[in-house]
Enzyme design. Structure first.
Site, short mmCIF file in Angstrom:
data_model
loop_
_atom_site.label_atom_id
_atom_site.label_comp_id
_atom_site.label_asym_id
_atom_site.label_seq_id
_atom_site.Cartn_x
_atom_site.Cartn_y
_atom_site.Cartn_z
CG ASP A 135 -27.36 -8.75 -12.14
OD1 ASP A 135 -26.62 -8.25 -13.00
OD2 ASP A 135 -27.32 -8.44 -10.94
CE1 TYR A 137 -21.28 -12.15 -7.66
CE2 TYR A 137 -20.25 -14.30 -7.96
CZ TYR A 137 -20.56 -13.22 -7.15
OH TYR A 137 -20.14 -13.20 -5.84
CG HIS A 142 -18.64 -7.89 -7.27
ND1 HIS A 142 -18.91 -7.04 -6.22
CD2 HIS A 142 -19.71 -8.72 -7.37
CE1 HIS A 142 -20.10 -7.33 -5.71
NE2 HIS A 142 -20.60 -8.35 -6.39
NE ARG A 151 -16.89 -19.02 -1.34
CZ ARG A 151 -17.71 -18.15 -1.96
NH1 ARG A 151 -18.91 -17.95 -1.50
NH2 ARG A 151 -17.30 -17.48 -3.02
CD GLU A 211 -24.74 -5.85 -6.81
OE1 GLU A 211 -25.38 -6.20 -7.82
OE2 GLU A 211 -24.28 -6.66 -5.98
CD GLU A 213 -24.93 -5.43 -11.93
OE1 GLU A 213 -25.37 -5.99 -12.97
OE2 GLU A 213 -25.19 -5.84 -10.78
CG ASP A 245 -29.03 -5.52 -9.43
OD1 ASP A 245 -30.23 -5.30 -9.67
OD2 ASP A 245 -28.63 -6.61 -8.99
NE ARG A 249 -24.25 -5.59 -1.39
CZ ARG A 249 -24.11 -6.09 -2.62
NH1 ARG A 249 -24.57 -7.31 -2.90
NH2 ARG A 249 -23.54 -5.39 -3.56
CD GLN A 252 -27.03 -10.37 -1.93
OE1 GLN A 252 -26.95 -9.15 -1.84
NE2 GLN A 252 -26.39 -11.06 -2.86
CE1 TYR A 256 -25.93 -16.39 1.24
CE2 TYR A 256 -25.55 -17.12 -1.01
CZ TYR A 256 -25.13 -17.00 0.29
OH TYR A 256 -23.91 -17.50 0.63
CE LYS A 265 -28.21 -8.70 -5.67
NZ LYS A 265 -27.07 -7.89 -6.12
CB THR A 269 -32.63 -2.94 -11.30
OG1 THR A 269 -32.60 -4.02 -10.38
CG2 THR A 269 -31.39 -2.98 -12.19
CB THR A 379 -20.79 -5.72 -8.81
OG1 THR A 379 -22.12 -5.82 -8.34
CG2 THR A 379 -20.13 -4.47 -8.24
CD GLU A 393 -16.65 -5.45 -4.50
OE1 GLU A 393 -17.68 -5.02 -5.08
OE2 GLU A 393 -15.62 -5.78 -5.11
#
Lengths: 451, 451
Positions: A135, A137, A142, A151, A211, A213, A245, A249, A252, A256, A265, A269, A379, A393
């Site tokens: 997978d 990114y 996204h 962040r 997600e 994709e 996917d 959350r 995760q 992670y 994950k 899927t 995503t 999101e």
């Protein structure tokens, strides 16, 4: 191609004559998994078709005819792009009203009865045996949206993001075909991230997400130690599917660091059932998102237009708990009857990296790709409200609620919710190239845990 | 078991009568891959043995006898722990000096000629077809050492570390058997991490590393959505191998945020050729590292002693460039002739999590495990100098050099270096249970890149 078919193909069908996607089916009369193509709202059973002389005028395929009696498309995929093209072109001709060979199928009602079925009467299965699932990114918006969320805007994208297609290895065994139920997972989550010490609880996932994709299956192997040049990479791609996917959350967020997503994950899927060939999508190539970073040579494509322009939508159907015995045709009926909200409208142009670039990067180390491997884009989100490819999101990590038709609200997925992704190329309703549906319903978590 | 064999088993052999590990072999006279067991410095070809009535007195295996003509051990593994035990016990008896059935092999010189070969004359192959490969991070000292290096001692371990076995999905297609050459990868690296903006260069990996790990193959599938209880997990483990999860540290440092290691790990992972069954390792169960954290119920084992006590060593043989045509027997000869330094001496007791705990955590989401899946422990390091399972730790990320015998020095691996991991249980030289060797030689990077 605007040719008319002797089969009745409804306006707006994803499976126009311009498409001819490949899948794996069973029927009530035969539980043997076998290849088929979808045309309009019908399918052609390629096992029956081939064993009754359907390919007798395509001599190049005859030495390989056994690929059409396999339970996956891997053997067909392994024949390579030129063969896929010949078979697709041949079938397009067979289905065309002014076919050069009406005796093969158009006027052969016996073979039609044996090999042509209504799409709604077939069960679709995972089209490929998947070796490894990767997978990426590559959906810049996204990645940016999540970066802002966690962040702040100043450091939203990591420094590596525009230099290479970031990706991670996913769980191949949990890839399932559209219509397969998805069970809400259990896991460790940190309810209070600011507590000291940080002590997780064991709970059912409370932030279950989708997600949106795009995925690609690999049809050619490279030798271990030998990278795939970016300008040869397209020849390694069999075809494309939609991918959901599913993501936990809250699991995760706790798990992670430092090695990436794992249990968040690996519980499921979903891929759409019909593999759309690159030849069908070729007319819809265009530009993706602009990357102003000077790329390393191994990622530079000779071709400028390297991203497909696929219109993508996500539907959320609220709490379809009344139904048991679920597969995608049932879902289709249910969705029609239930309150369904289109929560996302976006485009696959929101990708920074092409699949050839992903493959070139993946193999630059010499990593061996194998026939059947699945690559997913990551995503896909736009920049406007209502274009985001995840609830994380859309709900700003649970801060705001989405309003659904019928009055329900959602921050994340609830039990019995059905999520359906659709993707389609083109504007002419009689020559669309689409993916059908990639759908799944959330089932309640296993009860009685811990044992 | 201290029984004597009618076969000559050298003192110090990893493959005593107490072991009976399973592998896949070919020989000069037959390139068909088939199962075998190793005994002393010989192997028993199970395809020949079974097709010549070798199992005629083990009636429970007879309905499944075709598993011994398969090119991998998957079918044998899928028969389950009870069958593995019966076959191992039967073969132990057949090889014992006072066997109850001398007519099967001990006095059957014709079958001996057909089915018993010197170990040095067989080529070993990947023992299992691997569906998914998962790498954990259960070596606490390794995680701590890296944490100190990159974040300082105060925050060395992430908050989740003692609550769950951290892991990530690896690349199954790049898992190879001991003796397979490993090509130095190319990749993007950031030469100056403090520069602004951060711009990587494209180069051959300059920080090529080994990782000393223990691996386990899965022999039983769970249904998707149904977690494996920790106290049933041992029954899902077929057997154990040594693992070298080769790592490109400079590639890893640039790529791994935010989704974890990807290209830095997908160019090759080496496993030892002979799968050691849990029954052979059972006498060596003991305590791993103490975890003072109160565990969630799904990770609590009824059994206290849940970690094998395997003595582990890593040898580095400097620059064996003179040799072409490399497989593990050649390596063995070369290592004997060349300057070899044992750079690591440690123990598998340096694990915080057991394999049953890893499996319980992996599947708590309902992730489906399949026969042939590989789980690896993560790098195993002790706390003292010379016990670290990676060069990253030994060289303090390239700050200090290891002195090798013959005068060479190393920070990371150079082209033509051979790395050999060994693992063995027990102290009695006539009843060791060992893994043989897990070895690989670094070959120079592909030349002519970028194209």
């Amino acid at each position: 191609m605007e040719a008319k078919s002797w089969l009745s193909i409804p306006q707006g069908s994803h499976f126009s004559l311009s498409n001819i996607p490949f899948g794996i089916i069973t029927t009530a009369s035969s539980q043997n998994r076998r290849p088929a193509v979808a045309v309009g709202d019908q399918v052609l059973d390629l096992a029956e078709f081939s064993s009754n002389g359907g390919f007798s005028l395509l001599t190049s395929i005859l030495p390989h005819i056994s690929v059409f009696s396999q339970p996956t498309l891997n053997a067909f995929a392994a024949l390579g792009r030129q063969v896929h093209r010949e078979v697709r072109n041949y079938l397009q001709d067979i289905f065309t009203d002014d076919t050069t060979h009406p005796e093969i199928l158009k006027t052969n009602t016996i073979l039609q009865q044996k090999a042509v079925f209504p799409l709604k009467d077939v069960q679709t299965h995972l089209p490929m045996q998947i070796g490894d699932y990767t997978d990426f990114y590559a959906g810049l918006n996204h990645a940016y949206n999540l970066g802002v969320m966690f962040r702040g805007a100043a450091n939203a994208l990591q420094p590596n993001y525009t230099h290479l297609p970031v990706g991670y290895h996913g769980r191949a065994s949990s890839v399932v075909v559209s219509g397969t139920p998805i069970r809400r997972p259990w896991g460790q989550i940190l309810e209070n991230p600011s507590a000291d010490p940080k002590v997780p609880v064991f709970t059912q996932c409370k932030k279950l997400d989708l997600e949106l994709e795009l995925g690609a299956f690999v049809c050619r192997a490279n030798k271990m130690g030998e990278p795939i040049p970016v300008d040869q990479a397209e020849g390694f791609l069999f075809g494309f599917v939609l991918v959901n996917d599913w993501s936990a959350r809250d699991v995760q967020a706790w798990e992670y660091v430092p090695l990436g997503p794992f249990n968040s994950k690996n519980f499921g899927t979903t891929v759409s059932a019909w593999v759309v060939l690159p030849d069908a999508l070729e007319p819809f190539l265009g530009n993706g998102l602009e990357n102003k970073t000077e790329l390393q040579a191994y990622l530079k494509e000779a071709r400028n237009e390297n991203i497909y322009n696929i219109k993508l939508e996500v539907d959320l159907t609220s709490k379809c708990s009344q139904m048991t015995g679920f597969h995608w045709n049932d879902a289709h009926d249910l969705i029609a009857k239930s309150g369904t909200t289109t929560i996302t409208r976006t485009s696959s142009r929101n990708l920074l990296w092409s699949f050839p670039q992903m493959l070139a990067h993946h193999s630059i180390t010499g990593c061996p790709m194998q026939v059947g491997d699945l690559l997913a884009s990551g995503t896909i989100s736009g920049t406007e409200p209502g274009t985001e490819g995840s609830l994380l999101e859309q709900s700003q990590n649970g801060k705001v609620s989405l309003k659904l038709q019928g009055g329900d609200e959602r921050k994340f997925l609830e039990d019995w919710d059905i999520v359906t992704i659709r993707g389609v190329c083109g504007n002419n309703e009689s020559s669309l190239v689409g993916f059908g549906e990639c759908t799944g319903r959330i089932e309640p978590a296993v009860q009685g845990w811990p044992f």
